[in-house]
Design an enzyme around this catalytic site. Structure first.
Site, PDB file in Angstrom:
ATOM      1  N   ARG A 237       0.648  -1.099   0.019  1.00 47.19           N
ATOM      2  CA  ARG A 237       0.228   0.075  -0.148  1.00 47.19           C
ATOM      3  C   ARG A 237       1.020   1.282  -0.134  1.00 47.19           C
ATOM      4  O   ARG A 237       1.790   1.090   0.918  1.00 47.19           O
ATOM      5  CB  ARG A 237      -1.026   0.019   1.224  1.00 47.19           C
ATOM      6  N   GLU A 266      -4.324   8.007  -4.340  1.00 44.97           N
ATOM      7  CA  GLU A 266      -4.474   7.039  -5.555  1.00 44.97           C
ATOM      8  C   GLU A 266      -5.863   7.598  -6.098  1.00 44.97           C
ATOM      9  O   GLU A 266      -6.757   7.714  -5.226  1.00 44.97           O
ATOM     10  CB  GLU A 266      -4.573   5.503  -5.449  1.00 44.97           C
ATOM     11  N   HIS A 285      -1.767   0.835  -9.734  1.00 49.06           N
ATOM     12  CA  HIS A 285      -2.460  -0.213  -8.668  1.00 49.06           C
ATOM     13  C   HIS A 285      -3.148  -1.392  -9.471  1.00 49.06           C
ATOM     14  O   HIS A 285      -4.177  -1.469  -9.521  1.00 49.06           O
ATOM     15  CB  HIS A 285      -3.484   0.414  -7.988  1.00 49.06           C
TER      16      HIS A 285
END
Ligand SMILES: NC(=O)C1=CN([C@@H]2O[C@H](COP(=O)(O)OP(=O)(O)OC[C@H]3O[C@@H](n4cnc5c(N)ncnc54)[C@H](OP(=O)(O)O)[C@@H]3O)[C@@H](O)[C@H]2O)C=CC1
Ligand SMILES: O=CC(=O)O
Length: 324
Positions: A237, A266, A285
Site C-alpha cells: 500500500r 490514488e 495499482h
C-alpha cells in the site's frame, strides 16, 4: 423475502445474475456520503455490502443499521474500520489466495523493468533516440543471483520468493512478525530485522498490508540504510512508504530506482514530482488486474457474501469471531 444488499462495483453479467438470485440488489456508484444520502432508504435496509474502494467507517455504518456482512473485492482491507464492524457484529469478507500469484507476477515485472530500465528505454526507442549501438549510459543491472528482501512474507511474499529463488537464483531475506518455515525450507529465505534487510538487499520488495504499524515504515531514515545501487518495489500500500522521502532519495542517489504499483494518494496526481523521475516505474495499482484474476476475485466476493448472509462462513473472513 430476499435480503437487501448494496453493490458498489460493477460485476460480470453471470456474477451479477447470481447475486440477484440470492439478494435484492441496489447498485450504486460508490459509498460516499452523497451517494448514501441519495439512497438513504436502501442503505438503511441493506444487510450486505459488496464492492471495493471507499471508506467503510463509523459514519457509513451509522447509516446502515441492518448491515450484517461486508464483502470486499480485494485482499487488503485497510478501507474498513474493523473495530467499528466488530462493535456492530458485522462480518468482513475478503478475497485472499485467488490473486496471490498474479500480484507476485506484477512485483517480478517491477523488479525486472526497474533493473533493466524497460519502460525508460521503451520511451527512448519510440522517441527515435536509438541511432547507434547503446553504451554504458543505458545499461541496467542484473537481477539474477542478487539479494531480494521481502517485507511481509505472507501469501504474496511467499509467491514472490518462489519466483525469485527458482526463476532467478536469488538469495531471499525477509522481515515479518513471525517466522515463516515454508519460506526458509523451500527457498532458503533468511529472517532478519528491518535494518539488516535494508542494508543487505539489492531489491527491497514490499508486500505488507497498511496498518498503524506499517504506515511510513519506510521513510528517510530507512532509505538511507539501503545500498545506493538498491531498488525499492512497493505493491503493498502506498502509505507504507513516505513518498516525499522516497522522491528525495531517488533524486539524490540515496537509492537507485523504484517500482511502484501503489501510491500515498490514488490515483497519483498527474503533477506529482515522483512521476517526473526517469528511475521510477509507475503502475496504476494493477497488482491483481488480469481478466482471470479480477473475475476470480469478483466470484469469490459474491460467494463470500452469500456464505456470510446464510451463516455458512468457512473461509475468507477477517473477523470470524463476530459470528458468535
Ligand atoms: N498492489 C496490489 O494490487 C495488491 C496489493 N496487495 C497488498 O498486499 C498485502 C499483502 O497481501 P497478502 O500477502 O495476501 O497478505 P498476508 O496477510 O498473507 O501477508 C501479510 C504479511 O505482512 C506481514 N506483516 C503485517 N504487519 C507487519 C508488521 N507490522 N511488520 C512486519 N510484517 C508485517 C505479515 O506478517 P506475519 O506473517 O508475521 O503475520 C505477513 O507476512 C495486502 O494487505 C494488500 O495491502 C494485495 C493484493 C493486490
Ligand atoms: O490492492 C488490492 C487488494 O486486493 O488488496
Amino acid at each position: 423475502m430476499k435480503p437487501a444488499v448494496i453493490l458498489y462495483k460493477s460485476l460480470p453479467d453471470d456474477l451479477r445474475a447470481k447475486l440477484d438470485q440470492h439478494f435484492s440488489v441496489t447498485e450504486v456508484k460508490d459509498v460516499s456520503p452523497e451517494t448514501v444520502k441519495q439512497h438513504a432508504a436502501q442503505f438503511a435496509a441493506a444487510q450486505g455490502l459488496l464492492g471495493s474502494g471507499g471508506k467503510v467507517n463509523d459514519e457509513l455504518l451509522a447509516s446502515m443499521p441492518a448491515l450484517r456482512a461486508c464483502s470486499t473485492v480485494s485482499v487488503g482491507y485497510d478501507n474498513f474500520d474493523v473495530d467499528a464492524l466488530n462493535q456492530r457484529n458485522v462480518l468482513l469478507m475478503h478475497t485472499p489466495t485467488v490473486l496471490t500469484e498474479t500480484v507476485a507476477d506484477t512485483m517480478m515485472a517491477l523488479v525486472l523493468s526497474t533493473a533493466r530500465r524497460v519502460t525508460e528505454l521503451d520511451k527512448w526507442v519510440k522517441a527515435g533516440e536509438w541511432k547507434k549501438s547503446i553504451d554504458a549510459e543505458h545499461f541496467g543491472i542484473d537481477v539474477h543471483h542478487k539479494t531480494l528482501g521481502i517485507l511481509g512474507m505472507g501469501r504474496i511474499g511467499l509467491a514472490l520468493a518462489q519466483r525469485a529463488h527458482f526463476g532467478f537464483g536469488m538469495n531471499i531475506l525477509y522481515n515479518a512478525r513471525r517466522q515463516h518455515e515454508e519460506a526458509e525450507t523451500r527457498f532458503g529465505a533468511r529472517a532478519c530485522d528491518l535494518e539488516t534487510l535494508l542494508k543487505e538487499s539489492d531489491f527491497v520488495c514490499i508486500s505488507l498490508p497498511l496498518t498503524a504499524q506499517t504506515h511510513h515504515m519506510i521513510g528517510a531514515e530507512q532509505l538511507k540504510l539501503m545500498k545506493p545501487s538498491a531498488i525499492l518495489i512497493n505493491a503493498g500500500r502506498g502509505p507504507v512508504v513516505d513518498e516525499q522521502a522516497l522522491t528525495a532519495a531517488l533524486k539524490d542517489g540515496t537509492i537507485h530506482a523504484a517500482g511502484l504499483d501503489v501510491f500515498e494518494v490514488e490515483p497519483v496526481p498527474a503533477d506529482a514530482e515522483i512521476l517526473t523521475l526517469p528511475n521510477v516505474v509507475a503502475l496504476p495499482h494493477i497488482g491483481s488486474a488480469t481478466h482471470e484474476t479480477r473475475y476470480g476475485m469478483a466470484r469469490d466476493a459474491v460467494d463470500n457474501l452469500i456464505a456470510a448472509l446464510s451463516g455458512k462462513v468457512e473461509k475468507n473472513c477477517v473477523n470470524p469471531q463476530v459470528q458468535a
